[in-house]
Every structure is written in C-alpha cells, then in structure tokens.
Design a protein around this motif. Sequence first.
Motif, short mmCIF file in Angstrom:
data_model
loop_
_atom_site.label_atom_id
_atom_site.label_comp_id
_atom_site.label_asym_id
_atom_site.label_seq_id
_atom_site.Cartn_x
_atom_site.Cartn_y
_atom_site.Cartn_z
N PRO A 8 15.70 -22.67 39.33
CA PRO A 8 16.52 -21.65 38.68
C PRO A 8 17.86 -22.20 38.20
CG PRO A 8 15.79 -20.93 40.86
CD PRO A 8 15.42 -22.37 40.72
N CYS A 9 18.36 -21.62 37.13
CA CYS A 9 19.70 -21.93 36.61
C CYS A 9 20.72 -21.60 37.70
CB CYS A 9 19.95 -21.10 35.35
SG CYS A 9 21.62 -21.21 34.70
N LYS A 10 21.77 -22.43 37.84
CA LYS A 10 22.76 -22.21 38.89
C LYS A 10 23.79 -21.14 38.54
CE LYS A 10 22.78 -26.31 41.62
NZ LYS A 10 23.67 -27.18 42.35
N GLN A 11 23.76 -20.63 37.31
CA GLN A 11 24.68 -19.56 36.93
C GLN A 11 24.33 -18.30 37.72
OE1 GLN A 11 27.29 -19.80 34.92
NE2 GLN A 11 27.85 -17.66 34.98
N LEU A 29 25.00 -23.61 29.77
CA LEU A 29 25.53 -24.97 29.78
C LEU A 29 26.90 -25.07 29.11
CD1 LEU A 29 24.86 -27.78 30.76
CD2 LEU A 29 23.73 -28.22 28.58
N PRO A 30 27.18 -24.36 27.99
CA PRO A 30 28.52 -24.44 27.40
C PRO A 30 29.63 -23.90 28.30
CG PRO A 30 26.95 -23.56 25.81
CD PRO A 30 26.25 -23.62 27.13
N LEU A 31 29.30 -23.09 29.27
CA LEU A 31 30.31 -22.55 30.19
C LEU A 31 30.73 -23.56 31.25
CD1 LEU A 31 28.74 -19.02 30.81
CD2 LEU A 31 30.59 -19.62 29.23
N HIS A 32 30.01 -24.67 31.35
CA HIS A 32 30.26 -25.67 32.39
C HIS A 32 30.40 -27.06 31.77
CE1 HIS A 32 29.34 -22.67 35.46
NE2 HIS A 32 28.40 -22.28 34.63
N PRO A 115 35.17 -21.36 37.34
CA PRO A 115 36.18 -22.00 36.49
C PRO A 115 36.06 -21.59 35.03
CG PRO A 115 34.42 -23.53 36.95
CD PRO A 115 34.14 -22.29 37.75
N VAL A 116 37.21 -21.58 34.35
CA VAL A 116 37.28 -21.41 32.91
C VAL A 116 38.09 -22.58 32.38
CG1 VAL A 116 38.11 -19.94 31.02
CG2 VAL A 116 37.21 -18.90 33.11
N TYR A 117 37.47 -23.43 31.58
CA TYR A 117 38.11 -24.65 31.12
C TYR A 117 38.68 -24.47 29.72
CZ TYR A 117 35.97 -26.88 35.09
OH TYR A 117 35.62 -27.22 36.37
#
Length: 119
Positions: A8-11, A29-32, A115-117
């Motif tokens: 499963p996706c870790k989100q 993926l773009p969020l991390h 996190p928000v980068y």
Amino acid sequence: MPYRPKVPCKQPGCAALVEPGKQYCEKHLPLHPEVTRSAGKRGYGSRWQRESKQFLQAHPLCAECMKQDRYTKATVVDHIIPHRGDPRLFWDRSNWQSLCKPCHDKKTLTEDINPVYRY
C-alpha cells in the motif's frame, strides 16, 4: 519464480498499491520530494556536513536528554523549527540543536509527521 506482492501507498488514507521498494503512488509522490531528491539537493551537502560537525563539537550533548538530567553524546544536528526548504531557516544557527539519534528520530516522527516543503 513468484513476484513480490505490491504494497500500500504510505500516504495516510490512500489504498493504492505500489511496487515493492516504492513508498508512494504516482498521485502522492509529488507531495514527498524528500523521496525523489537526494540529500545533497535538499541542502545537506558538503557545507552542511562541515557546519554540522563544527556545531556538534561546540555542543556535544543531546539537548533533549539534558532536559531530563541525562548526559548523552549528540550525533545529529536538528532544526528546531523545520526549515521545509527555506534556506534562511536552514542556515540559522539559532534554529539548530544537538540531539542523539533516538531523540532526533522521536522528534521527527512526532513533530514532522505531515511535512509541507517549499523548494
């Protein structure tokens, strides 16, 4: 020969399955960016290695352990306020603290969970 099953996706809340070895689906993926960008590209290059080593020499004990009257050798320089890609906050030495690995991992897990980068 059998294949390894997808995981499963870790989100949190995402049920999408991804190939073994990957952490996030294409949607998340773009969020991390920390997953796809090397440590050097995130600012942790040779300059950081040099500066953090000097900081650890000047502050050799874990700040969190000292609050509990324990004296543990610090091995990690932590950003008190997560920099999230902000270079001013990244290099601000007043935002740094020396931590042992267990304290750093605990802080990162509890405080930096979503996190928000900004790169």
